[in-house]
Design a protein around this motif. Structure first.
Motif, mmCIF file in Angstrom:
data_model
loop_
_atom_site.group_PDB
_atom_site.id
_atom_site.type_symbol
_atom_site.label_atom_id
_atom_site.label_comp_id
_atom_site.label_asym_id
_atom_site.label_seq_id
_atom_site.Cartn_x
_atom_site.Cartn_y
_atom_site.Cartn_z
ATOM 1 N N MET B 142 -5.575 49.536 -8.672
ATOM 2 C CA MET B 142 -4.460 49.786 -7.760
ATOM 3 C C MET B 142 -3.079 49.273 -8.454
ATOM 4 O O MET B 142 -2.242 49.504 -7.721
ATOM 5 N N SER B 143 -3.245 48.758 -9.483
ATOM 6 C CA SER B 143 -1.935 48.497 -10.303
ATOM 7 C C SER B 143 -1.278 49.881 -10.523
ATOM 8 O O SER B 143 -2.232 50.955 -10.652
ATOM 9 N N ILE B 144 -0.176 49.973 -10.839
ATOM 10 C CA ILE B 144 0.508 51.100 -11.388
ATOM 11 C C ILE B 144 0.945 51.058 -12.381
ATOM 12 O O ILE B 144 1.625 50.085 -12.914
ATOM 13 N N ALA B 145 0.995 52.080 -13.554
ATOM 14 C CA ALA B 145 1.515 52.155 -14.948
ATOM 15 C C ALA B 145 2.459 53.408 -14.805
ATOM 16 O O ALA B 145 1.707 54.392 -14.616
ATOM 17 N N ASP B 146 3.543 53.211 -14.929
ATOM 18 C CA ASP B 146 4.497 54.617 -14.915
ATOM 19 C C ASP B 146 4.940 54.525 -16.510
ATOM 20 O O ASP B 146 5.440 53.668 -16.883
ATOM 21 N N GLY B 169 5.795 54.095 -27.048
ATOM 22 C CA GLY B 169 6.947 54.105 -25.954
ATOM 23 C C GLY B 169 7.054 53.170 -25.144
ATOM 24 O O GLY B 169 7.017 51.990 -25.116
ATOM 25 N N GLU B 170 7.348 53.585 -23.805
ATOM 26 C CA GLU B 170 7.640 52.619 -22.854
ATOM 27 C C GLU B 170 7.033 52.785 -21.534
ATOM 28 O O GLU B 170 6.551 54.058 -21.314
ATOM 29 N N ALA B 171 6.634 51.727 -20.946
ATOM 30 C CA ALA B 171 6.153 51.896 -19.636
ATOM 31 C C ALA B 171 6.402 50.669 -18.867
ATOM 32 O O ALA B 171 6.761 49.727 -19.176
ATOM 33 N N ALA B 172 6.253 51.000 -17.331
ATOM 34 C CA ALA B 172 6.512 49.839 -16.528
ATOM 35 C C ALA B 172 5.357 49.750 -15.706
ATOM 36 O O ALA B 172 4.528 50.745 -15.118
ATOM 37 N N PHE B 173 5.214 48.272 -15.506
ATOM 38 C CA PHE B 173 4.001 48.250 -14.895
ATOM 39 C C PHE B 173 4.132 47.235 -13.478
ATOM 40 O O PHE B 173 4.920 46.432 -13.270
ATOM 41 N N SER B 174 3.401 47.519 -12.435
ATOM 42 C CA SER B 174 3.317 46.988 -11.262
ATOM 43 C C SER B 174 1.910 46.641 -11.047
ATOM 44 O O SER B 174 1.074 47.251 -10.601
ATOM 45 N N VAL B 175 1.944 45.253 -10.832
ATOM 46 C CA VAL B 175 0.405 44.650 -11.418
ATOM 47 C C VAL B 175 0.039 43.829 -9.920
ATOM 48 O O VAL B 175 0.713 43.105 -9.374
ATOM 49 N N PHE B 183 -4.364 40.241 -16.340
ATOM 50 C CA PHE B 183 -3.737 41.582 -16.857
ATOM 51 C C PHE B 183 -2.947 41.557 -18.217
ATOM 52 O O PHE B 183 -2.061 40.676 -17.947
ATOM 53 N N LEU B 184 -3.468 42.183 -19.007
ATOM 54 C CA LEU B 184 -2.921 41.911 -20.459
ATOM 55 C C LEU B 184 -2.551 43.356 -21.042
ATOM 56 O O LEU B 184 -3.174 44.194 -20.809
ATOM 57 N N VAL B 185 -1.078 43.359 -21.655
ATOM 58 C CA VAL B 185 -0.980 44.438 -22.131
ATOM 59 C C VAL B 185 -0.520 44.204 -23.580
ATOM 60 O O VAL B 185 0.063 43.125 -24.064
ATOM 61 N N LEU B 186 -1.335 44.766 -24.452
ATOM 62 C CA LEU B 186 -1.202 44.745 -25.908
ATOM 63 C C LEU B 186 -0.387 45.837 -26.616
ATOM 64 O O LEU B 186 -0.636 47.079 -26.497
ATOM 65 N N ALA B 187 0.682 45.248 -27.058
ATOM 66 C CA ALA B 187 1.746 46.215 -27.509
ATOM 67 C C ALA B 187 1.965 45.888 -29.262
ATOM 68 O O ALA B 187 2.471 45.012 -29.530
ATOM 69 N N THR B 197 3.070 40.624 -11.127
ATOM 70 C CA THR B 197 4.236 41.088 -11.122
ATOM 71 C C THR B 197 4.569 42.522 -11.413
ATOM 72 O O THR B 197 3.580 43.405 -11.632
ATOM 73 N N GLU B 198 5.899 42.665 -11.797
ATOM 74 C CA GLU B 198 6.381 44.221 -12.196
ATOM 75 C C GLU B 198 7.217 43.861 -13.354
ATOM 76 O O GLU B 198 8.352 43.144 -13.386
#
Lengths: 164, 332
Positions: B142-146, B169-175, B183-187, B197-198
């Motif tokens: 139920m986290s959101i990735a825009d 690109g670009e993404a916003a996360f609401s975790v 929750f890990l984001v690998l860029a 967080t958001e």
């Protein structure tokens, strides 16, 4: 005050777009400055948004003052042209034709307000004629604040329809 | 508060105008809301609709007393049963508490509704946003990735952690916070570890821009050192210069792309052009580095490259020419 200086150009640009008049925008932003110097703004959060809101209130006050002045001038010129004797008091009275027109406009507004859906009308009436805040109305009617806002939006949309 | 779709009919524009006027009265309205309103006003038809609504309000305000007196069977608030008993003078205080209680109830409800299910899975799912529109994805927790236009992510849930790869690109996360499953984001070379967080991540030519609106994240570069970024801050990781710059920002600005806007405060034209090149199909080039040092503050609406350059031309001393399929910007 530092914030004001940092945002000054942004504010002038905004109010120039809002009022379609760069000169009016400068005056509004100057008024914001004057108001700020008489207010203790240390406790105000969200400072930039506060400046915009303050400016919007200044803008509305100025517009209202101008409307009053116009009404007075119109009445004055009409009484002159009809050649009636002009006294100080009479100069402030609109002509019979102007009064009839105003009466019709008022009737139309009253009918539009009465035609609003009941809850919407209740919210609108409480806000405009009883000077209640959205938060107060929400509590009194047992609805959410966003519902109050939605009713207000509907009311304003409906009441701005069918302008002559 | 946003005008996501541009309204078409006069009716819709008046409704949007009324919505701006009502919502901007609120203490919750942010500077970004005002800037979005300014961008909305940039459309002449929107502006005209606003004037119609304002004139109606002015007429009502000027005759409030007469209208109130003339209303048949006026609806009085005293007829309404208050939610709780209390003296009228306490109205505002009660309202404030009512809001707090409503909020508490809402979060309690959210607490029960949000499923804490963590399906063990090593499956990988890929999502991408088209070049001309953003896309919102609800992840299994139920986290959101825009995803902003053109962004690509892969999502891989393991027993131990939730992994998202921001490939482009670009993404916003609401975790949704879940300490048991980070929750890990690998860029690329960088890893952003969420602490509930958001946040917004933007992959740039030479690095990564991390903006945190709520909570905090840890950002670990290729060197292995981790930097914590708290709400209201942005970290620009620059791989070319081997440095990371932490600064205080208005985080709402970084999320404005979700409403089709780019918001800048004293940004260089070079930075802006890099952003625009992520949006437009037609590449934009700066004729020389000095023009890239021009600075801009304001709102740009995300549109085809040509239009966005025109928006800039209105504010900055520059001109643009189309040359061999690209737009070249020069000083004027």
């Amino acid at each position: 005050m530092t914030l004001y200086l940092a945002k000054r150009a942004d504010l002038v640009r905004f109010f120039a777009a809002r009022t379609s008049s760069p000169g009016e925008a400068e005056d509004i932003v100057q008024d914001i400055f004057l108001k700020l110097s008489s207010v203790d703004d240390t406790g105000i959060e969200n400072g930039a948004a506060y400046l915009y809101r303050l400016g919007s209130n200044v803008m509305l006050d100025r517009a209202r003052a101008r409307r009053r002045a116009t009404v007075r001038d119109d009445a004055y010129y009409r009484t002159h042209r009809t050649g009636q004797p002009v006294g100080e008091d009479e100069a402030d009275l609109p002509s019979p034709e102007a009064r009839l027109d105003a009466k019709q406009r008022l009737d139309r507004l009253v009918r539009s307000v009465e035609a609003l859906p009941p809850q919407c009308r209740r919210v609108f009436t409480m806000h405009k004629f009883e000077d209640r805040s959205y938060a107060e109305i929400a509590t009194l009617l047992g609805i959410s604040r966003s519902a109050v806002e939605k009713h207000m939006i509907t009311a304003l949309k409906r009441l701005s329809e069918h302008k002559p | 508060m946003s005008a996501d779709q541009s309204p078409n009919t006069e009716d819709e524009r008046r409704e949007a105008a009324a919505a701006w006027l009502v919502r901007l009265q609120s203490d919750d309205a942010s500077e970004t809301d005002w800037l979005n309103f300014e961008a909305w006003l940039g459309d002449a038809e929107n502006k005209a609709a606003l004037v119609v609504v304002e004139n109606a309000i002015a007429e009502i305000d000027d005759h409030a007393g007469e209208i109130a007196a003339a209303l048949k069977s006026p609806v009085r608030s005293t007829k309404v049963t208050p939610m709780r008993s209390g003296r009228r003078s306490q109205g505002r205080i009660r309202a404030a508490w009512g809001g707090a209680i409503a909020l508490a109830l809402a979060s309690a409800a959210a607490f029960f509704v949000v499923p804490r299910v963590m399906t063990p899975s090593v499956e990988e799912t890929s999502y991408s946003a088209p070049a001309d529109a953003s896309r919102s994805i609800t992840l299994p927790d139920m986290s959101i990735a825009d995803l902003n236009r053109g962004a690509v992510i892969r999502v891989r849930w393991t027993v131990k952690e939730r992994r998202v790869y921001l490939d482009k690109g670009e993404a916003a996360f609401s975790v949704n916070h879940d300490p048991a499953h980070p929750f890990l984001v690998l860029a690329g070379e960088d890893t952003v570890r969420d602490i509930g967080t958001e946040f917004n991540l933007q992959r740039r030519a030479d690095g990564l821009l991390v903006t945190v609106r709520d909570g905090a994240v840890g950002v670990k570069g290729p060197g292995g050192t981790s930097v914590n970024v708290n709400a209201g801050h942005a970290l620009l990781v620059d791989h070319a210069k081997h440095q990371a710059i932490l600064s205080q920002v208005n985080p709402d600005d970084a999320f404005a792309w979700r409403q089709g806007r780019l918001i800048y405060h004293d940004a260089t034209l070079a930075t802006i052009v890099e952003d625009l090149n992520r949006y437009g199909a037609e590449p934009i080039r700066l004729a020389d580095t000095s023009v890239g040092q021009l600075r801009f503050s304001g709102v740009l609406m995300i549109q085809p490259a040509r239009n966005m350059v025109s928006q800039l031309e209105a504010f900055l001393p520059l001109r643009s020419d189309e040359e061999k399929g690209e737009i070249v910007i020069r000083s004027r």
